[in-house]
Design an enzyme around this catalytic site. Structure first.
Site, PDB file in Angstrom:
ATOM      1  N   ASN A 219      35.500  42.082  37.850  1.00 59.30           N
ATOM      2  CA  ASN A 219      36.913  42.344  38.149  1.00 59.30           C
ATOM      3  C   ASN A 219      37.097  42.946  39.541  1.00 59.30           C
ATOM      4  O   ASN A 219      37.356  44.137  39.704  1.00 59.30           O
ATOM      5  CB  ASN A 219      37.505  43.269  37.078  1.00 59.30           C
ATOM      6  CG  ASN A 219      37.573  42.603  35.728  1.00 59.30           C
ATOM      7  OD1 ASN A 219      38.280  41.623  35.548  1.00 59.30           O
ATOM      8  ND2 ASN A 219      36.809  43.119  34.767  1.00 59.30           N
ATOM      9  N   ASP A 220      36.971  42.082  40.534  1.00 54.54           N
ATOM     10  CA  ASP A 220      37.179  42.474  41.931  1.00 54.54           C
ATOM     11  C   ASP A 220      38.636  42.195  42.291  1.00 54.54           C
ATOM     12  O   ASP A 220      39.059  41.043  42.370  1.00 54.54           O
ATOM     13  CB  ASP A 220      36.234  41.671  42.830  1.00 54.54           C
ATOM     14  CG  ASP A 220      36.326  42.058  44.299  1.00 54.54           C
ATOM     15  OD1 ASP A 220      37.289  42.760  44.674  1.00 54.54           O
ATOM     16  OD2 ASP A 220      35.448  41.638  45.068  1.00 54.54           O
TER      17      ASP A 220
END
Length: 434
Positions: free
Chosen positions: A375-376
């Site tokens: 989850n960037d």
């Protein structure tokens, strides 16, 4: 440290296309959903070096276009027979968004989180103390962004009548992708959201239930003197426990079953429980592919059933790791379509809405299958994943580890159990306690 957190702003984030009608206006609640109404919102969070709050809010609005049930509210209807019924209204009421600052708290304070709860960390989450039935007036998803001295924490709480962990992490994955790549126009995002629908053919909806806001007839007392510790199991030790369990078992045991069985036995060994007492390992089971006909793997909603492995303390300690792992494996194998539908039909005939689960259980939540580190949001991948309240004795939140095939567990235990585990050389041979 709690008083050092300052709330900068509170706002409501609505779906970007608020005026555009959704394809589904109303979602009926199943027995799985309704049985959770007295539980607190589940809370998870991700730790980052940097985040831009305005961009987070804008991308959240876009993500809610697709995941529109999260922007809705529960609706409670009073029936003529002194019961109530609930459904989710997909009305786009929006998501509560909190921006806070805790300038004296550092990344290391969160990474080295250890000790008594609630502590300062509870204030990093937006839904502490909120029950699922509060979803009639509170948003079904809540987000809090807390800026620290050298990092940022995104905490979110969600109502488990609208989504299970599988669905909520798919939403977080999509939100982070939109924020980092502006991918709202991608083919994946444009696909219609698959909802779970109604799969209990023998049960009519809406289901009539006693009002969950009335005082329950019985309570499960939860100890207040709990402590949190992070357990870390390296890839090498996961493989060792897997091999040990499979050597002792006469059926195929998965790595996660072996590790959970090891932690379960160790916790019970130091619990002070008598040999005759029962102990349970509670595990969330994704039922999407277990139902008949199976649901889409991508379908959104709460399609999770709690599986419970039950043994006596004496049985658990007298047998080896392989036997304990087999109890978990057999429980998982038993979670069939027939069992799920039988549970639902029996629940409607004898409605029970518990406040909590037993304090002598190992209560496993989340899953190592969720890739939390992908989850960037556009400023780098998360440094760590953590869970927030509600705190419960025996709670074990599972996270994929940062290292390849490693596992992290956020454990909430009585102080005397923590003290004994720290001194337990056998336990520490495989599990590192932070």
């Amino acid at each position: 440290m709690e008083e050092e957190l300052v709330v900068i702003s509170k706002s409501i984030v609505n779906p970007r296309s608020l005026k555009k009608p959704t394809s589904v206006k109303k979602i009926q609640l199943t027995p799985w959903d309704l049985s959770r109404l007295r539980f607190g919102y589940l809370q998870r969070g991700l730790l980052f070096h940097k985040i831009e709050v305005k961009q987070l809010q804008a991308s959240l609005s876009v993500a809610l276009d697709r995941f529109y049930p999260l922007a809705g509210r529960l609706v409670k209807l009073k029936n003529d027979d002194d019961t109530v019924s609930f459904f989710i209204s997909c009305d786009g009421s929006g998501v509560e968004f909190v921006h806070a600052v805790a300038k004296n708290i550092e990344l290391s304070d969160v990474l080295e989180l250890s000790g008594s709860v609630p502590g300062f960390f509870a204030s990093f989450f937006p839904a502490t103390g909120i029950k699922n039935y509060h979803g009639v007036s509170r948003s079904l998803l809540m987000v809090q962004v807390t800026e620290m001295k050298d990092g940022v924490f995104i905490g979110f709480g969600y109502n488990s009548t609208v989504a299970d962990a599988t669905s909520i992490w798919k939403f977080i994955n999509a939100w982070s992708e939109i924020c980092s790549k502006d991918s709202s126009g991608s083919q994946t995002f444009q696909r219609r959201l698959h909802l779970k629908g109604w799969f209990f053919d023998e049960i009519d909806y809406p289901i009539h239930i006693p009002d969950p806001e009335t005082k329950p007839t019985s309570y499960v007392t939860t100890p207040t003197n709990l402590q949190e510790k992070m357990f870390h199991v390296t890839k090498e030790n996961v493989l060792k426990l897997d091999a040990k369990a499979n050597d002792e078992a006469d059926q195929k045991i998965s790595s996660i079953q072996a590790v959970l069985a090891y932690i379960w036995r160790s916790m019970v060994k130091h619990s002070g429980m008598s040999r005759e007492e029962e102990t349970h390992c509670r595990l969330p089971i994704n039922m999407r592919q277990r139902l008949n006909p199976p649901l889409e793997e991508e379908c959104f909603g709460n399609v999770s059933q709690t599986g419970i492995a039950t043994v006596t303390v004496g049985e658990l300690l007298d047998h080896g790791l392989g036997w304990a792992a087999m109890q978990i494996n057999n429980m998982e194998l038993s979670q069939t379509d027939e069992k799920a539908k039988a549970f639902a039909e029996n629940w409607v005939k004898n409605i029970k809405i518990p406040v909590s689960v037993g304090s002598k259980d190992l209560v496993v939540t989340n899953s190592h299958r969720f890739d939390v580190y992908c989850n960037d949001f556009g400023w780098g991948k998360p440094i760590a994943a953590r869970a927030g309240p509600p705190y419960l004795n025996g709670r074990l939140v599972v996270f994929k580890g940062i290292g390849e095939a490693s596992l992290d567990f956020q454990a909430c235990l009585l102080p005397q159990v923590v003290e004994k585990l720290v001194k337990d050389a056998e336990f520490n041979e495989y599990v590192s306690i932070v």
